[in-house]
Design an enzyme around this catalytic site. Structure first.
Site, mmCIF file in Angstrom:
data_model
loop_
_atom_site.group_PDB
_atom_site.id
_atom_site.type_symbol
_atom_site.label_atom_id
_atom_site.label_comp_id
_atom_site.label_asym_id
_atom_site.label_seq_id
_atom_site.Cartn_x
_atom_site.Cartn_y
_atom_site.Cartn_z
ATOM 1 N N HIS A 136 0.823 -1.209 0.000
ATOM 2 C CA HIS A 136 0.000 0.000 0.000
ATOM 3 C C HIS A 136 0.859 1.261 0.000
ATOM 4 C CE1 HIS A 136 -3.948 1.827 0.470
ATOM 5 N NE2 HIS A 136 -3.460 2.627 1.388
ATOM 6 N N LYS A 182 -7.072 12.902 -8.053
ATOM 7 C CA LYS A 182 -6.500 11.596 -7.717
ATOM 8 C C LYS A 182 -7.618 10.655 -7.302
ATOM 9 C CE LYS A 182 -2.899 9.355 -4.931
ATOM 10 N NZ LYS A 182 -2.022 9.489 -3.757
ATOM 11 N N GLU A 230 -8.218 6.889 -5.086
ATOM 12 C CA GLU A 230 -7.599 5.946 -4.157
ATOM 13 C C GLU A 230 -8.617 4.900 -3.749
ATOM 14 O OE1 GLU A 230 -5.188 6.689 -0.916
ATOM 15 O OE2 GLU A 230 -3.531 7.267 -2.206
ATOM 16 N N HIS A 251 -10.252 2.179 -0.830
ATOM 17 C CA HIS A 251 -10.446 1.853 0.585
ATOM 18 C C HIS A 251 -11.240 0.555 0.650
ATOM 19 C CE1 HIS A 251 -10.114 4.052 4.650
ATOM 20 N NE2 HIS A 251 -8.927 3.972 4.097
ATOM 21 N N HIS A 298 -10.373 -2.857 1.577
ATOM 22 C CA HIS A 298 -10.363 -3.764 2.721
ATOM 23 C C HIS A 298 -11.134 -3.193 3.917
ATOM 24 C CE1 HIS A 298 -7.583 -5.890 0.256
ATOM 25 N NE2 HIS A 298 -7.131 -6.687 1.195
ATOM 26 N N ARG A 323 -8.033 15.029 1.532
ATOM 27 C CA ARG A 323 -6.797 15.581 2.111
ATOM 28 C C ARG A 323 -5.650 15.542 1.112
ATOM 29 N NH1 ARG A 323 -8.996 12.874 6.329
ATOM 30 N NH2 ARG A 323 -7.601 11.074 6.188
ATOM 31 N N GLU A 325 -3.694 5.496 12.210
ATOM 32 C CA GLU A 325 -4.204 6.173 11.016
ATOM 33 C C GLU A 325 -5.461 6.972 11.355
ATOM 34 O OE1 GLU A 325 -4.446 3.601 7.596
ATOM 35 O OE2 GLU A 325 -2.370 2.915 7.838
ATOM 36 N N ASP A 383 -5.403 6.535 -11.933
ATOM 37 C CA ASP A 383 -5.896 5.155 -11.985
ATOM 38 C C ASP A 383 -5.889 4.509 -10.612
ATOM 39 O OD1 ASP A 383 -3.322 3.420 -11.551
ATOM 40 O OD2 ASP A 383 -2.743 4.937 -13.007
ATOM 41 N N ASN A 401 -3.240 4.812 -7.547
ATOM 42 C CA ASN A 401 -3.205 3.953 -6.378
ATOM 43 C C ASN A 401 -3.195 2.504 -6.848
ATOM 44 O OD1 ASN A 401 -5.595 2.587 -4.295
ATOM 45 N ND2 ASN A 401 -3.698 3.309 -3.429
ATOM 46 N N SER A 454 -4.134 -1.299 -5.441
ATOM 47 C CA SER A 454 -4.758 -2.100 -4.387
ATOM 48 C C SER A 454 -4.683 -3.559 -4.807
ATOM 49 C CB SER A 454 -6.213 -1.670 -4.171
ATOM 50 O OG SER A 454 -6.846 -2.529 -3.235
#
EC number: 6.3.5.3
Length: 739
Positions: free
Chosen positions: A54, A96, A98, A100, A102, A121, A317, A500, A538, A540
């Protein structure tokens, strides 16, 4: 892993505790070599998160290098919080996407909500004001109660965060397939507006400059979230719930405003989100990029729980936190801005010349690690690749045109498929008008946001048909890029660049790595042909549940520029009498199609073919026709083929459509051949449009709310409102029925 007594360095080695954190024996040996000694518990924690897929992209870096990342519009490519492209007049757009995935599989509301918060952010850390959110979602069979639960709560989480933070959620895509039953995908995209002079970087320069912590307090939520995101979901997945973060959108709103004000201050040197790996990644990456080090006093880190250890503080986190580097002597000025917004702004360390991350806790050095060892020296793996047996079997199949016995019933069944049906149930939960800049709302081919005080607008979309990628990763990857560009062009915009989100299974399986490698090859080729560089994204991986991988799903988020408001185009018919044109060639291509899924319950055979040069030319002539004022509506023909695109052209308009088909009806309606558009043109411009595009006039928009298809051997006539009820009612029906 929360312990009352931390293991010693010897225990970490002898009991292989590092393996429970995701590190291999070889990686542990490399850590020992880099440090010249055995790491303590905090230090091995730092390495475990920074060397996770990650954070480090250790399995995908060799593949990602294939992407073109530069171009005439690119101001910032991969490597920062987000990519940035120029839109003229000193203005730019940052964006961008990303994943999430999992966290959303375990705690769907918070997993989705914090995915939105994190991507926001990334955008404002670049100095850009977030102006739009999009998403790309994948779920299993909507007949299953668990899938309904995940779907409902993910959508609620996205809505809850986006609506409260005051950023419109304007578009996206949702697809359903049993391949995602154990592993849903939640990809969030954010777009922001920025002036060139405000562009920031995550960099820690200047010995003696202060490292400041801004935002929410640090808790124990999300510890090892980056590691969790880099492993398969197993039977113990629910036990990983503490690795899911908890978001506060109202805190995020304050953080946005505080940071955008701080960015205007000349004392700011660098800024970065505490995202995956929290304080660890933000501090190590900022220092490494600058060729500097950072020393932090963890006693000063604002904590919302008592007795937190250095390990917990560094790996937390917790959401809504930023790390700033500020010129020495100006800390009070930055603090004054931040505290005005009701947030913490605390000096927790400073930039040092020695290239290490040194952590002090209760007067003692708790960890000391070279920053490059964490950020740049992570191992990079060149994984073995193997062509899967299924692919070879599919390639050996002869193309077959399905038999459709009841054309009208089949047509309705296709429109009722959850992946094709209206997504109103989803997007009506999102506030897409907040900020009052949304010109084209969800439902058209792409969303459009106006740039205030200019004539310009931005078109944006997310796209991927993973069934095609499964059948042929290289072709399917190229199609994902081409379809995104098609949606942008159909909205009257010139595609600028893409971000992507590469959602794949385990790269440790040679067949899985082959899918990733081939998909990126296809995407890269399409990017070069269509002049849409990759400016960030990102990866994954390990999207598997009990050994079963998802379809390879390389989601493309794309943004395009519309120069003038009169060029804005939607996918809905505007007036009766307009001529309906079909651009592009329709071939008998049913591999991965909606019709194949409907009839067989699975996909097989060949993905649709794609001629990239033909794709480029078709997009070019359509955009030219739009700019010449010839086009009243344009719609990409994609999943479901003409059977989906044709009624969608008139749904919600009160109009009907009357078309003539002089080829095989099943192929004409249900084939999913690429590089095709449905376009409506005022009849006064029809001749000029035909000359310009070589498009085929297939019918007209009618006053009567009826869909008429005239074929050589039959006449199909259906009530548009009845079809619309089927299309609109499908997902609400699934969500209210008992599984």
């Amino acid at each position: 892993m929360l312990l009352t007594t931390e293991p010693t360095a010897t225990q970490i080695r002898d009991e292989r505790i590092y393996a429970t954190m995701g590190l291999s024996d070889d990686e542990y040996a490399l850590v020992v070599s880099l440090l010249g000694r055995e790491p303590n518990y905090t230090e091995i924690g730092l390495f475990s998160v920074m060397w996770s897929e990650h954070c480090s992209y250790k399995n995908s870096k060799p593949v990602l290098r294939k992407f073109p990342t530069t171009g005439k519009h690119v101001l910032q490519g991969p490597g920062e919080g987000a990519g940035i492209v120029d839109i003229g007049d000193g203005q730019a757009v940052a964006f961008k996407i990303e994943s999430h995935n999992h966290p959303s599989a375990i705690e769907p509301y918070q997993g989705a909500a914090t995915g939105v918060g994190g991507i926001i952010r990334d955008i404002f850390s670049m100095g850009a004001r977030p102006i739009a959110l999009l998403n790309s979602l994948r779920f299993g069979d909507l007949n299953e109660s668990r899938v309904k639960h995940l779907f409902g709560h993910v959508v609620s989480g996205i809505a809850g965060y986006g609506n409260c933070v005051g950023i419109p959620t304007v578009g996206g895509e949702v697809a359903f397939d049993p391949a995602y039953s154990g592993n849903p995908l939640v990809n969030a995209m954010c777009v922001g507006f920025i002036r060139h002079e405000d562009i920031q970087k995550g960099i820690a320069e200047g010995v003696g400059n202060s490292v400041m912590y801004v935002g929410a307090t640090t808790g124990r939520d999300g510890i090892h979230g980056a590691t969790f995101a880099s492993e398969e979901l197993g039977e113990d997945a629910d036990e990983k719930r503490p690795a899911v973060q908890v978001g506060d959108p109202f805190m995020e709103k304050l953080l946005i405003e505080a940071c955008l004000e701080v960015i205007k201050h000349p004392a700011l040197v660098g800024i970065q989100d505490m995202g995956a790996a929290g304080l660890t990644s933000s501090s190590a990456e900022m220092a490494s990029k600058a060729g500097m080090g950072i020393e932090m006093n963890l006693d000063l880190v604002p904590q919302r729980e008592t007795g937190m250890t250095p390990y917990e503080m560094m790996l937390s986190e917790s959401q809504e936190r930023m790390l700033l580097v500020v010129k020495a002597g100006h800390e009070d000025e930055i603090e004054a801005i931040v505290t005005k917004w009701g947030l913490h702004a605390i000096k927790v360390g400073e930039v040092i010349e020695e290239k290490v991350l040194r952590l002090v806790h209760q007067g003692e050095v708790a960890a000391e690690v070279p920053v490059d060892a964490l950020a740049e020296d992570a191992p990079v793996y060149h994984k073995p690749s193997k062509v899967p047996a299924y692919y070879e079997a599919f390639q050996a199949m002869e193309p077959v045109t399905p038999i459709v016995e009841d054309m009208m019933a089949t047509w309705k069944d296709v429109l009722a498929m959850p992946s094709i049906a209206s997504k109103r149930w989803v997007y009506e939960q999102y506030d897409h008008m907040v900020q009052t800049s949304t010109v084209v709302a969800p439902g058209s081919d792409a969303a459009v946001i106006r740039i205030r005080e200019t004539e310009k607008s931005l078109a944006m979309t997310t796209d991927c048909n993973a069934k095609y990628v499964y059948l042929d990763p290289r072709v399917g990857g190229a199609i994902a890029v081409a379809e995104a560009a098609r949606n942008i062009v159909a909205s009257g915009a010139e595609p600028l660049a893409l971000t992507d989100c590469l959602n794949f299974g385990s790269p440790d399986k040679p067949e899985g790595f082959w899918q990733l490698d081939q998909a990126v090859e296809g995407m890269a080729e399409a990017c070069r042909t269509l002049d849409t560089p990759v400016i960030g994204g990102n990866v994954s991986l390990y999207n598997e549940s009990n050994g079963q991988a998802i379809y390879p799903t390389p989601v493309v988020g794309m943004v395009g520029l519309i120069e003038k408001p009169e060029h804005i185009t939607t996918s809905f018919a505007k007036q009766a009498g307009d001529v309906v044109f079909l651009l592009g060639e329709t071939k008998a291509e049913f591999g991965g199609s909606a019709l194949q899924m409907l009839q067989d319950g699975k996909v097989s055979g060949h993905a649709p073919t794609l001629d990239l040069e033909n794709e480029r030319q078709t997009q070019k002539v359509l955009l030219h026709a739009i700019r010449e004022g010839l086009v009243t509506a344009a719609h990409d023909v994609s999943e479901g083929g003409l059977a989906a695109a044709l009624p969608e052209l008139v749904f919600g308009t009160g109009f009907g459509v009357d078309v003539t088909i002089d080829t095989d009806l099943v192929t004409a309606l249900f084939s999913e051949s690429q590089s095709r558009f449905l376009v409506t043109v005022d009849k006064a411009h029809a001749e000029a449009f035909a000359r310009m595009t070589n498009g085929t006039a297939i019918g007209t928009v009618t006053e009567a709310s009826t869909l008429v298809v005239r074929a050589s051997d039959r006449l199909i006539e259906m009530d548009v409102q009845e079809l619309e009820r089927v299309w609109e009612g499908a997902i609400p029906c699934y969500m209210t029925s008992e599984a």
